[in-house]
Design an enzyme around this catalytic site. Structure first.
Site, PDB file in Angstrom:
ATOM      1  N   ASN A 160      56.892  29.458  22.919  1.00 24.25           N
ATOM      2  CA  ASN A 160      57.349  28.105  22.593  1.00 24.25           C
ATOM      3  C   ASN A 160      56.301  27.031  22.867  1.00 24.25           C
ATOM      4  OD1 ASN A 160      57.685  28.664  25.334  1.00 24.25           O
ATOM      5  ND2 ASN A 160      59.573  27.506  25.531  1.00 24.25           N
ATOM      6  N   GLU A 258      59.127  32.710  35.765  1.00 21.89           N
ATOM      7  CA  GLU A 258      59.661  31.427  35.285  1.00 21.89           C
ATOM      8  C   GLU A 258      60.466  31.736  34.044  1.00 21.89           C
ATOM      9  OE1 GLU A 258      60.798  28.404  33.772  1.00 21.89           O
ATOM     10  OE2 GLU A 258      58.801  28.093  32.934  1.00 21.89           O
ATOM     11  N   CYS A 292      62.758  26.137  27.886  1.00 23.89           N
ATOM     12  CA  CYS A 292      63.595  26.614  28.991  1.00 23.89           C
ATOM     13  C   CYS A 292      64.298  25.467  29.698  1.00 23.89           C
ATOM     14  CB  CYS A 292      62.756  27.415  29.978  1.00 23.89           C
ATOM     15  SG  CYS A 292      61.393  26.500  30.729  1.00 23.89           S
TER      16      CYS A 292
END
Length: 491
Positions: A160, A258, A292
């Site tokens: 992303n 993460e 996210c």
């Protein structure tokens, strides 16, 4: 090196069908096609790494790392500064790649480039910072603790924000004296890795300290299990992160995870509704919601919910959607048709369960229109699942306690935003949220690169990237004592 030559390096050498192991090289896994999400056009072909490629790259990186750690610190710092200068000059060419490969709009791509320039300067600055402590000791003994590099760090990065999120681990890992084996997402291997390899080569990074191996699951597992790779930094989905954590634990490796998020934007009854809508739209629709930290839940006080939904729906209908490389749009395509199918499923299942579709809910190609769902309840997929698409999902509450309960009703724990005119009230709510990041009077998608970024629960294992956390992640403590003469022991 002139602009024309650097442009050629960054843009025109991507159709070689190769990876980067100390330089362009054939990879055993074959060739990977790089396609543009907006058009389906083939942008390039790169090499596809096998487990054997990872083994070869990790060995070379491990051999090169000690000399890098021993290099004079100002000489190492100069390499990062040169890379920043080169990137500033070539940011347009790099941004073009990010736009076309990720489907993101140009301001998003330019933001990635600007952030990486900051990362490079931060990595250079790490080398002039203290990296040890003098510890208490008896007379005649020197006792100190120093930070030492892990050796070789394996970085697995997502699609992303590929240029930014690869750099977020790569630059501090190198700055701390490690070598790096980077596996970018196979959907974004150029902006997620090969551009960085070319950039550091141009800046004078010694050979084999950075290896870039585009690959699928085979290559990823090889990175996690390779004996020469001593730490793993993974950014991606929670499902894959669990697998990475399991493998790393079995091989007794440090791992920084993460992962995903189901983040709440809490709008209190005293909030400015227009500002709340501005914040909420950005938090859910920036990069088509494929972040996210995107706001997966808009928790809105029942007194202002109708006005919030009406204005959000109006904004959704006004935003242009399309090809970000060739059109002036606010939203581009989703990364793959598979991801589009996921978004459509979550929206349609939630509507069937009673949610009200106020705007959007339609697709053209891989582009999904900005969507607003009202009346979402905790039992619906739009409330439970990480959507990773441009969907505003609105759930109402009647009290601050209920807002906290709804926000904490998830296995994730990454980011939250609270919009209110009362700092005292906002702070009281923030202190009760189980998240790694919380912003009072701001939205959920904030990452400046200088703060400790990371989540809790299914959003990560408590690891952090950025600022002071980089020393914690990419080095380990070594205790050293020194005496003029050895002591005499009783036996």
């Amino acid at each position: 090196m002139g602009d024309e030559a650097m442009e050629e390096r960054f843009v025109n050498r991507m159709s070689m069908g190769k990876g980067w192991i100390g330089g362009w090289t054939d990879l055993d896994g074959g060739v990977l096609a790089v396609t543009e999400p907006a058009t389906g056009e083939r942008l390039a072909e790169v090499g596809l790494a096998s487990a054997g490629d990872v083994r070869r790259a990790a060995q070379l990186a491990a051999e090169a790392q000690p000399a890098w750690a021993a290099m004079p610190f100002l000489k190492r710092a100069a390499i990062f500064r040169r890379a920043a200068v080169i990137l500033e000059r070539e940011q347009q060419a790099v941004a073009d790649w990010i736009v076309r490969e990720t489907g993101g709009i140009r301001p998003k791509a330019e933001g990635e480039v600007a952030a990486v320039i900051n990362h490079l300067h931060e990595a250079a600055a790490m080398l002039t910072q203290p990296r040890g402590l003098i510890l208490p000791s008896d007379e005649g003994t020197l006792s100190y603790a120093r930070r030492v590099p892990h050796g070789v760090v394996g970085v697995i990065s997502p699609f992303n924000f590929p240029f930014l999120l690869s750099s977020r681990s790569l630059t501090p890992a190198l700055g701390a004296g490690n070598a790096v084996v980077l596996k970018p997402d196979p959907r974004t291997p150029v902006s997620g890795g090969l551009l960085l390899a070319l950039l550091f080569e141009a800046a004078g990074l010694p050979p084999n300290l950075l290896q870039v191996l585009p690959g699928e699951a085979e290559a990823g597992e090889a990175v996690v299990t390779d004996p020469d790779i001593t730490m793993i930094s993974f950014t991606g989905s929670t499902a894959v992160g669990r697998r990475v954590g399991e493998l790393a634990g079995r091989h007794l490796k440090k791992v920084a995870l993460e992962l995903g998020g189901k983040n709440s934007l809490i709008v209190l009854d005293d909030a400015d509704v227009d500002l709340a809508v501005s914040n909420g739209a950005f938090a859910s629709w920036m990069h088509q919601g494929q972040i996210c930290m995107s706001a997966g839940r808009h928790l809105v006080h029942e007194k202002v919910a109708d006005a919030y939904v009406e204005r959000m729906a109006r904004k959704a209908k006004s935003l242009p959607v399309g090809d970000p490389y060739r059109e002036a749009v606010a939203l581009g395509p989703l990364i793959t048709a598979k991801q589009l199918d996921r978004v459509e499923r979550i929206v349609s299942e939630s509507v069937r369960a009673g949610a009200r579709l106020k705007a959007g809910g339609t697709a053209r190609g891989q582009c999904y229109s900005p969507t607003v769902l009202d009346g979402v309840t905790p039992s619906m997929p739009a409330f439970r699942e990480e959507i990773f698409g441009p969907v505003v999902s609105v759930t109402t509450f009647a009290s601050d306690d209920e807002a906290v309960r709804l926000a904490n009703d998830t296995e994730y724990g990454l980011s939250a935003g609270i919009l209110t005119r009362s700092m005292t009230r906002g702070k009281a709510i923030a202190e009760r949220l189980r998240v790694g990041l919380v912003h009072i009077n701001d939205q959920t998608v904030i990452d400046d690169g200088f703060m400790p970024m990371g989540g809790r629960g299914a959003s990560g294992n408590g690891s952090r990237h950025g600022g002071p956390a980089n020393w914690d992640e990419f080095t380990q403590w070594q205790w050293v004592t020194y005496r003029d003469t050895p002591p005499e022991y009783p036996f």
